[in-house]
Design a protein around this motif. Sequence first.
Motif, PDB file in Angstrom:
ATOM      1  N   LYS A  78       8.906  16.580  15.535  1.00 26.26           N
ATOM      2  CA  LYS A  78       9.140  15.595  14.564  1.00 26.26           C
ATOM      3  C   LYS A  78       8.063  15.623  13.561  1.00 26.26           C
ATOM      4  CE  LYS A  78      11.038  11.925  17.655  1.00 26.26           C
ATOM      5  NZ  LYS A  78      10.889  10.635  18.294  1.00 26.26           N
ATOM      6  N   TRP A  79       6.686  16.121  13.873  1.00 23.17           N
ATOM      7  CA  TRP A  79       5.761  16.056  13.011  1.00 23.17           C
ATOM      8  C   TRP A  79       5.777  17.337  12.167  1.00 23.17           C
ATOM      9  CZ3 TRP A  79       3.000  12.246  10.928  1.00 23.17           C
ATOM     10  CH2 TRP A  79       2.872  11.163  12.007  1.00 23.17           C
ATOM     11  N   SER A  88       8.632  18.794  11.094  1.00 25.41           N
ATOM     12  CA  SER A  88       9.663  18.506  10.254  1.00 25.41           C
ATOM     13  C   SER A  88       9.245  17.819   8.818  1.00 25.41           C
ATOM     14  CB  SER A  88      10.849  17.757  10.975  1.00 25.41           C
ATOM     15  OG  SER A  88      10.558  16.203  10.892  1.00 25.41           O
ATOM     16  N   VAL A  89       8.339  16.905   9.192  1.00 22.62           N
ATOM     17  CA  VAL A  89       7.492  16.214   8.250  1.00 22.62           C
ATOM     18  C   VAL A  89       6.615  17.119   7.289  1.00 22.62           C
ATOM     19  CG1 VAL A  89       5.878  14.540   7.497  1.00 22.62           C
ATOM     20  CG2 VAL A  89       7.400  14.065   9.247  1.00 22.62           C
ATOM     21  N   ALA A 110      11.412  11.646   5.077  1.00 21.55           N
ATOM     22  CA  ALA A 110      10.380  12.068   6.504  1.00 21.55           C
ATOM     23  C   ALA A 110      10.405  10.959   7.566  1.00 21.55           C
ATOM     24  CB  ALA A 110       9.041  12.485   5.857  1.00 21.55           C
ATOM     25  N   PHE A 155      11.938  11.303  11.289  1.00 22.95           N
ATOM     26  CA  PHE A 155      11.053  11.260  12.218  1.00 22.95           C
ATOM     27  C   PHE A 155      11.677  10.463  13.450  1.00 22.95           C
ATOM     28  CE2 PHE A 155       7.550   9.863  14.590  1.00 22.95           C
ATOM     29  CZ  PHE A 155       6.763  11.095  14.871  1.00 22.95           C
ATOM     30  N   THR A 156      12.016   9.353  12.967  1.00 27.51           N
ATOM     31  CA  THR A 156      12.869   8.326  14.104  1.00 27.51           C
ATOM     32  C   THR A 156      14.341   8.779  14.595  1.00 27.51           C
ATOM     33  OG1 THR A 156      13.584   7.111  12.267  1.00 27.51           O
ATOM     34  CG2 THR A 156      11.381   6.455  12.713  1.00 27.51           C
ATOM     35  N   ARG A 195       7.748  15.564  19.962  1.00 26.89           N
ATOM     36  CA  ARG A 195       6.611  14.990  19.082  1.00 26.89           C
ATOM     37  C   ARG A 195       6.238  16.205  18.023  1.00 26.89           C
ATOM     38  NH1 ARG A 195       4.604  12.273  23.420  1.00 26.89           N
ATOM     39  NH2 ARG A 195       3.014  13.825  23.900  1.00 26.89           N
TER      40      ARG A 195
END
Length: 518
Positions: free
Chosen positions: A395-396, A398-399, A178, A182-183, A392
């Motif tokens: 990204k969150w 996907s986590v 994750a 994310f990065t 943003r």
Amino acid sequence: MIGILGWALFLALFVVFVALGFYGARWRRGDMSQLHEWALAGRRLGTFLVWFLIGADLYTAYTFVAVPSGMFASGALYFFAVPYVSITFAIAMLTMPRLWEWSRKHGYVTAADMVADRFSSKALAGLVAITGIIAELPYIALQIVGMQAVLTIMLYGLVKNVVEVSDIALTVSFIILAAFTFTSGLRGATLGAVLKDSLIFLSVIVLIIVVPLKYGGFATAFANAQAFAQQLAAHKVAWLTTGITNLKPAASLAWGYATLWLGSAMALFLYPHAINGSLSSQGKKQLAMSTALLPIYGIGLAILAMLGILVYADPTAMAILSKFPLSSAGILAVPALAVASLPDWLAGIVLLGIFIGGLVPAAIMAIAQANLLTRNIIRPLYPKITPQGETRASKWASVIFKFIALGFVFTVPATYAIQLQLLGGIIILQTLPPVFLGLITNRLNKYALMAGWVAGIASGLYLVEVANHFGPLKTSLYPVAHVLIFIGLLSLLINVVVALVFSVPTMMKREQAVKEKA
């Protein structure tokens, strides 16, 4: 279990994998606050990188856990995965370059973006997005099942609480996954895919050479396997009820076999992760070339499927599997065969390939789900969202999706995760009319397509419930006129008929308007 050298290589290569994942943020650096940069690697991947990436999308735990497990427990019926792979790449050649062209021209990030544009319907696009998100969850769960199988074989005999330790290891692995997803987004997954596929191809080549040679060739190995299975059947071994004694499926399953591979072939490139990988290509020609090379992966799939039978020829591997209940024995077949047949150091490399073979697809699937959520659900509800805010949110998301799937596996037996993956295929097929037919024509009525979607989903879930309440494989097959048919095709047929019938009035009005203008 494996020895110290095997563990050392496993951990060392895992560190390399993690380093590649985090390095992805610096590789071919772009503005990672833009969704297409984070989620599609800036649409700049060349032929071989797209080949590795789509291969990583598709060469998942389904390939090296579910298919061999099915062959191990049910015989040749599960070999349907081999012809389905050969057909699905032809479907991809017809659809993905066209979708890529439109996506580059109009800035689409998902197939649902195209649906919204073609049919002027955010609601229809939302249905496609929701379907894709739901269908991906059991697919991610299956990746985790494959990783569990590796950890189970490696830890068995070393620790008392194998399940607890493997759950901790999985959680740590997903936290790392994750973090670099994310990065680094798709860039990190692409670099990981290169390492993963290299190790998987090494594993396939080594196993298919070592195992048959160990017993004097394929003929002897298959004969030994069948003899051992018959011996188990004769002694009515409670641990194993197997279909291997009949390597040729019964006549009643012939239609089931044929419709499973046809339906699965139609479904694969409807999955958001397969589309996501395709849209990352730097050009239409590069995408076509990488797709043309994908059948190479089918060779590996055929080999891995045969390992589900060849494991019977190896007494050491069967001794390992006999220590586990039937519900998990098949899932452990390939990892057990690797440990039994290969030296420690090589077994460690093979097991790491299978392990990250679950992590890489899980990352790509979660990215694809996140794209659908932000672009086709959040954005229509909150049109003021900025491109940076959209990224943003993805990204969150996907986590979150990764850990939803992880929690699902911790609470549902592994055997159900594999069966639910088949249900995922039935569900995702219902997006075929707006997505694939949408590439051909926009004359279908958007409300008719929504009605078809409802009919397809409802009929598919109903037939699954009637078929077998999540029984072995029959979850996806339904009896029609004394033969078994893949439920996905039956529900898709209902979907298409409803969509076409209700679109007829709209199409007739358009034709009339054209005639009046002329």
